[in-house]
Design a protein around this motif. Sequence first.
Motif, PDB file in Angstrom:
ATOM      1  N   TYR A 182      34.274  48.092  -1.794  1.00 45.98           N
ATOM      2  CA  TYR A 182      33.665  47.407  -0.662  1.00 45.98           C
ATOM      3  C   TYR A 182      34.434  47.690   0.628  1.00 45.98           C
ATOM      4  N   ARG A 183      35.763  47.635   0.551  1.00 46.42           N
ATOM      5  CA  ARG A 183      36.588  47.783   1.751  1.00 46.42           C
ATOM      6  C   ARG A 183      36.591  49.208   2.299  1.00 46.42           C
ATOM      7  N   THR A 184      36.450  50.192   1.428  1.00 45.11           N
ATOM      8  CA  THR A 184      36.581  51.580   1.877  1.00 45.11           C
ATOM      9  C   THR A 184      35.262  52.320   2.005  1.00 45.11           C
ATOM     10  N   TYR A 194      24.993  42.629   5.205  1.00 47.87           N
ATOM     11  CA  TYR A 194      24.248  41.847   4.214  1.00 47.87           C
ATOM     12  C   TYR A 194      25.082  41.647   2.951  1.00 47.87           C
ATOM     13  N   PHE A 195      25.801  42.683   2.517  1.00 49.91           N
ATOM     14  CA  PHE A 195      26.695  42.538   1.371  1.00 49.91           C
ATOM     15  C   PHE A 195      27.808  41.549   1.687  1.00 49.91           C
ATOM     16  N   GLU A 196      28.324  41.609   2.918  1.00 51.82           N
ATOM     17  CA  GLU A 196      29.409  40.704   3.304  1.00 51.82           C
ATOM     18  C   GLU A 196      28.945  39.249   3.250  1.00 51.82           C
ATOM     19  N   LYS A 197      27.762  38.982   3.803  1.00 55.57           N
ATOM     20  CA  LYS A 197      27.240  37.611   3.783  1.00 55.57           C
ATOM     21  C   LYS A 197      27.029  37.132   2.351  1.00 55.57           C
ATOM     22  N   TYR A 198      26.491  38.003   1.518  1.00 53.80           N
ATOM     23  CA  TYR A 198      26.200  37.609   0.143  1.00 53.80           C
ATOM     24  C   TYR A 198      27.484  37.329  -0.622  1.00 53.80           C
ATOM     25  N   PHE A 199      28.460  38.254  -0.538  1.00 56.63           N
ATOM     26  CA  PHE A 199      29.691  38.078  -1.292  1.00 56.63           C
ATOM     27  C   PHE A 199      30.528  36.930  -0.748  1.00 56.63           C
ATOM     28  N   ASN A 200      30.488  36.682   0.553  1.00 56.76           N
ATOM     29  CA  ASN A 200      31.215  35.549   1.112  1.00 56.76           C
ATOM     30  C   ASN A 200      30.697  34.234   0.557  1.00 56.76           C
ATOM     31  N   ALA A 201      29.399  34.201   0.268  1.00 56.53           N
ATOM     32  CA  ALA A 201      28.813  32.995  -0.315  1.00 56.53           C
ATOM     33  C   ALA A 201      29.120  32.883  -1.801  1.00 56.53           C
ATOM     34  N   GLU A 202      29.280  34.044  -2.471  1.00 56.99           N
ATOM     35  CA  GLU A 202      29.486  34.050  -3.915  1.00 56.99           C
ATOM     36  C   GLU A 202      30.958  33.974  -4.307  1.00 56.99           C
ATOM     37  N   LEU A 203      31.846  34.580  -3.513  1.00 57.53           N
ATOM     38  CA  LEU A 203      33.254  34.693  -3.894  1.00 57.53           C
ATOM     39  C   LEU A 203      34.065  33.547  -3.296  1.00 57.53           C
ATOM     40  N   LYS A 204      34.575  32.703  -4.167  1.00 55.69           N
ATOM     41  CA  LYS A 204      35.293  31.520  -3.689  1.00 55.69           C
ATOM     42  C   LYS A 204      36.662  31.363  -4.351  1.00 55.69           C
ATOM     43  N   SER A 205      37.072  32.356  -5.137  1.00 52.92           N
ATOM     44  CA  SER A 205      38.358  32.253  -5.817  1.00 52.92           C
ATOM     45  C   SER A 205      39.384  33.124  -5.120  1.00 52.92           C
ATOM     46  N   GLU A 206      40.628  33.101  -5.645  1.00 51.19           N
ATOM     47  CA  GLU A 206      41.695  33.924  -5.096  1.00 51.19           C
ATOM     48  C   GLU A 206      41.712  35.305  -5.718  1.00 51.19           C
ATOM     49  N   GLN A 207      40.789  35.579  -6.620  1.00 48.79           N
ATOM     50  CA  GLN A 207      40.690  36.886  -7.273  1.00 48.79           C
ATOM     51  C   GLN A 207      39.297  37.452  -7.047  1.00 48.79           C
ATOM     52  N   PRO A 208      39.021  37.948  -5.824  1.00 50.25           N
ATOM     53  CA  PRO A 208      37.662  38.410  -5.495  1.00 50.25           C
ATOM     54  C   PRO A 208      37.195  39.560  -6.358  1.00 50.25           C
ATOM     55  N   GLY A 209      38.100  40.424  -6.803  1.00 44.71           N
ATOM     56  CA  GLY A 209      37.697  41.548  -7.643  1.00 44.71           C
ATOM     57  C   GLY A 209      37.012  41.098  -8.909  1.00 44.71           C
ATOM     58  N   ARG A 210      37.639  40.129  -9.571  1.00 45.91           N
ATOM     59  CA  ARG A 210      37.037  39.608 -10.807  1.00 45.91           C
ATOM     60  C   ARG A 210      35.718  38.913 -10.514  1.00 45.91           C
ATOM     61  N   ASN A 226      17.162  40.928  -4.307  1.00 40.41           N
ATOM     62  CA  ASN A 226      16.271  40.064  -3.525  1.00 40.41           C
ATOM     63  C   ASN A 226      17.030  39.283  -2.465  1.00 40.41           C
ATOM     64  N   MET A 227      18.236  38.835  -2.795  1.00 40.75           N
ATOM     65  CA  MET A 227      19.028  38.101  -1.817  1.00 40.75           C
ATOM     66  C   MET A 227      19.445  39.014  -0.657  1.00 40.75           C
ATOM     67  N   LEU A 228      19.909  40.218  -0.985  1.00 42.62           N
ATOM     68  CA  LEU A 228      20.321  41.166   0.052  1.00 42.62           C
ATOM     69  C   LEU A 228      19.132  41.579   0.919  1.00 42.62           C
ATOM     70  N   GLN A 229      17.970  41.794   0.291  1.00 36.57           N
ATOM     71  CA  GLN A 229      16.792  42.183   1.056  1.00 36.57           C
ATOM     72  C   GLN A 229      16.264  41.026   1.908  1.00 36.57           C
ATOM     73  N   LYS A 230      16.477  39.806   1.451  1.00 33.18           N
ATOM     74  CA  LYS A 230      16.130  38.656   2.284  1.00 33.18           C
ATOM     75  C   LYS A 230      16.957  38.668   3.571  1.00 33.18           C
ATOM     76  N   LEU A 231      18.260  38.925   3.437  1.00 27.52           N
ATOM     77  CA  LEU A 231      19.132  38.986   4.611  1.00 27.52           C
ATOM     78  C   LEU A 231      18.710  40.123   5.540  1.00 27.52           C
ATOM     79  N   TRP A 232      18.334  41.271   4.931  1.00 29.07           N
ATOM     80  CA  TRP A 232      17.838  42.390   5.747  1.00 29.07           C
ATOM     81  C   TRP A 232      16.559  42.024   6.485  1.00 29.07           C
ATOM     82  N   LEU A 233      15.617  41.383   5.796  1.00 33.10           N
ATOM     83  CA  LEU A 233      14.322  41.070   6.400  1.00 33.10           C
ATOM     84  C   LEU A 233      14.498  40.085   7.554  1.00 33.10           C
ATOM     85  N   GLU A 234      15.379  39.122   7.390  1.00 33.04           N
ATOM     86  CA  GLU A 234      15.640  38.171   8.478  1.00 33.04           C
ATOM     87  C   GLU A 234      16.270  38.883   9.677  1.00 33.04           C
TER      88      GLU A 234
END
Length: 400
Positions: A182-184, A194-210, A226-234
Amino acid sequence: MDRDRQKEQEDVKRDILESAALEKNVSPLGGLTQFNIEFGFTEAIVRGLRSGFLKSNEYRQISQCEILEDVKLTLADTELCGILQNVNKLTPEIILKKVEEKFVSEFQFLQSLAVGPLATFLEYITYEDLITNISFIITSLIRGADPETLLAKCLPLGRSPHLRAIMTFENFEGSDGLVELYRTVLVDTPVAPYFEKYFNAELKSEQPGRDIHRVYNEVEIDIITNMLQKLWLEDFYAYCQSLGGETWTMMKELLEFEADRRAISITINSFGTPLNDMNNRDSERKALYCSFGQLYPEATMFTFSRVGDFNQLSTALDPFKVYADLWRQSQDGSGRSITDLLYQHEVKLMLKAFDGQSHFASFYAWTKLKKQEERNLKWILSCINQRRDQKDTNRWVKIM
């Protein structure tokens, strides 16, 4: 071998840098005179391409073919003539691939002519398929698929140099590999926000890789996409609004219908899955609905939370005349599903986009109609190959 790999990576980086040269352009489109100076020629091209759609009588001729060789002869008398000229072995997949290649080459020609906000607008159109391709590749790699086979399975309009960069990423093994990916790599793609928004909502631990591994392993790829495409459509909706003028007037109706169609489809597809559980309807399923459209907010934010079967969905659609009428037609015993009828209504809306002028909606409409043409051919070729009844073969959606 290392030299070849290094050269391939350098080629990928060069392609990415070239694609990154396109910046989001929200310049005003101007009046009729100014619009025609900058975009008139390209708009004339796309309106000329409109005449290339298969006509109803041509669909009927293709539907009457008994073998794929007959299809080849029939297509020779249409705008698709020549695409199978040097093809000896015919399969439905090969024919569809050639049709897709012609469509993509025409779309890329339009992109080569586009400047300013039109170039950005056409890029937005490709993001839908790009998101699908990236999610498909990441999920496949996590499951151990062979990278060499993945690119051929990607949607052609969403192919990008970034996809090859994902597949040549070397540090994919282990939980940290996905974070590094993701970073590179993903961070440089045009759909990174869109990936950033989705993962920010999903990743809440100190081990984002896992956690990213968990998301792609536990959550179905269709839900992620569908979630990513929703963000794109908006985002696309907001961009068209910023353009204003006739483009916004036309695109508002088209994108709102797309949001509504997706909401109905997501709801129907959730039946019989965990998304339809009482606790998930008002959270996970609702999160997939767009924040605009005719169904928003009354249906998607409220009444759809109480929808658990087809009867309840019918009741929820009653206040919306267009969708209530389409639903009743799907129940009249004609064999047409609500999905078929929504596609039919979409075709009517897209054809209306060609009535006006000096706007970008015709480019979006042409793309959607070409995709419907591909769906029509896919269905007809499948029926011919399986020797299905003529009644089944004729279930294509009329375009012209």
